[in-house]
Design a protein around this motif. Structure first.
Motif, PDB file in Angstrom:
ATOM      1  N   TYR A  62      82.062  45.368  38.027  1.00 33.77           N
ATOM      2  CA  TYR A  62      83.151  46.300  38.324  1.00 33.77           C
ATOM      3  C   TYR A  62      83.543  46.181  39.801  1.00 33.77           C
ATOM      4  CZ  TYR A  62      85.682  50.686  38.868  1.00 33.77           C
ATOM      5  OH  TYR A  62      86.641  51.619  39.145  1.00 33.77           O
ATOM      6  N   PRO A  67      91.886  39.712  41.500  1.00 32.86           N
ATOM      7  CA  PRO A  67      92.594  40.348  40.386  1.00 32.86           C
ATOM      8  C   PRO A  67      92.703  39.480  39.138  1.00 32.86           C
ATOM      9  CG  PRO A  67      94.168  39.574  42.012  1.00 32.86           C
ATOM     10  CD  PRO A  67      92.792  39.322  42.585  1.00 32.86           C
ATOM     11  N   ARG A  92      92.602  42.798  36.827  1.00 30.06           N
ATOM     12  CA  ARG A  92      93.177  44.075  37.259  1.00 30.06           C
ATOM     13  C   ARG A  92      94.689  44.021  37.133  1.00 30.06           C
ATOM     14  NH1 ARG A  92      89.584  43.478  41.869  1.00 30.06           N
ATOM     15  NH2 ARG A  92      91.394  43.186  43.173  1.00 30.06           N
ATOM     16  N   ASP A  93      95.285  45.213  36.984  1.00 28.13           N
ATOM     17  CA  ASP A  93      96.739  45.284  36.928  1.00 28.13           C
ATOM     18  C   ASP A  93      97.312  45.281  38.349  1.00 28.13           C
ATOM     19  OD1 ASP A  93      96.493  47.891  37.946  1.00 28.13           O
ATOM     20  OD2 ASP A  93      96.877  48.843  36.015  1.00 28.13           O
ATOM     21  N   GLY A  96      95.813  47.630  40.869  1.00 27.30           N
ATOM     22  CA  GLY A  96      94.393  47.484  41.178  1.00 27.30           C
ATOM     23  C   GLY A  96      93.445  48.096  40.166  1.00 27.30           C
ATOM     24  N   ASN A  97      93.971  48.592  39.051  1.00 20.79           N
ATOM     25  CA  ASN A  97      93.128  49.195  38.013  1.00 20.79           C
ATOM     26  C   ASN A  97      92.480  48.102  37.155  1.00 20.79           C
ATOM     27  OD1 ASN A  97      93.933  51.907  38.680  1.00 20.79           O
ATOM     28  ND2 ASN A  97      95.885  51.416  37.695  1.00 20.79           N
ATOM     29  N   GLU A  98      91.199  48.295  36.846  1.00 18.07           N
ATOM     30  CA  GLU A  98      90.488  47.351  35.987  1.00 18.07           C
ATOM     31  C   GLU A  98      91.141  47.320  34.604  1.00 18.07           C
ATOM     32  OE1 GLU A  98      88.038  45.351  36.764  1.00 18.07           O
ATOM     33  OE2 GLU A  98      87.279  46.172  38.648  1.00 18.07           O
ATOM     34  N   CYS A 107      82.251  45.226  33.419  1.00 15.98           N
ATOM     35  CA  CYS A 107      83.534  45.238  32.725  1.00 15.98           C
ATOM     36  C   CYS A 107      83.592  44.061  31.756  1.00 15.98           C
ATOM     37  CB  CYS A 107      84.687  45.125  33.711  1.00 15.98           C
ATOM     38  SG  CYS A 107      84.822  46.522  34.842  1.00 15.98           S
TER      39      CYS A 107
END
Length: 152
Positions: A62, A67, A92-93, A96-98, A107
């Motif tokens: 995580y 990215p 990641r989007d 910056g979200n996983e 993850c």
């Protein structure tokens, strides 16, 4: 009557699920580093011709600093012909979200690389390599391949 409806609902649910015909997952990454020269190769046999989906399973720590990871996936068919796909695995989007299914420090991602692929019965080989700019991709926990029957 209630029991019959529940049984029918369960059967419908099971019928809509895709069947996994092959899966393998490797975790032999020293120091959680996927080295550039460590091409992951998976061999499997399809007993029946049909339409299949092939996905790459990828696990990472995580909060990894990158990215995305660029991949080269090669499918070798029973007649020894090859099909190569360059695939950018997004971790990641844009915010910056996983994107993976993250639990604690880990993850997991499953990304379809070949979808609705008509394949004949026989022996296959899939190779997954990274084409990252550096000698290794850090914080990788495992890489795998999964072959499922395509949904109609």
């Amino acid at each position: 009557m209630k029991r019959t409806l529940l049984l029918l609902a369960a059967c419908a649910l099971l019928a809509s699920c895709t069947e996994t015909v092959y899966k393998e997952y490797e975790t032999d990454l020293v120091g959680n580093r996927w080295q550039k020269n460590d091409v992951k190769t998976f061999n499997f046999t399809l007993e029946e011709s049909g339409v299949y989906d092939i996905a790459v399973d990828f696990s990472h720590v995580y909060g990894t600093q990158f990215p995305s990871v660029p991949l080269k996936v090669v499918l070798v068919k029973p007649d020894q012909s090859r099909e190569t796909v360059d695939y950018l695995m997004q971790l990641r989007d844009g915010e910056g979200n996983e994107l993976g299914d993250c639990t604690g420090d880990y993850c997991d991602l499953r990304e379809p690389v070949f979808t609705k692929k008509e394949l004949k019965a026989g022996n296959y080989q899939i190779s997954v390599a990274h084409v990252f700019d550096y000698e290794f991709v850090p914080n990788v926990l495992g890489i795998g391949v999964r072959v499922t029957e395509s949904e109609d």
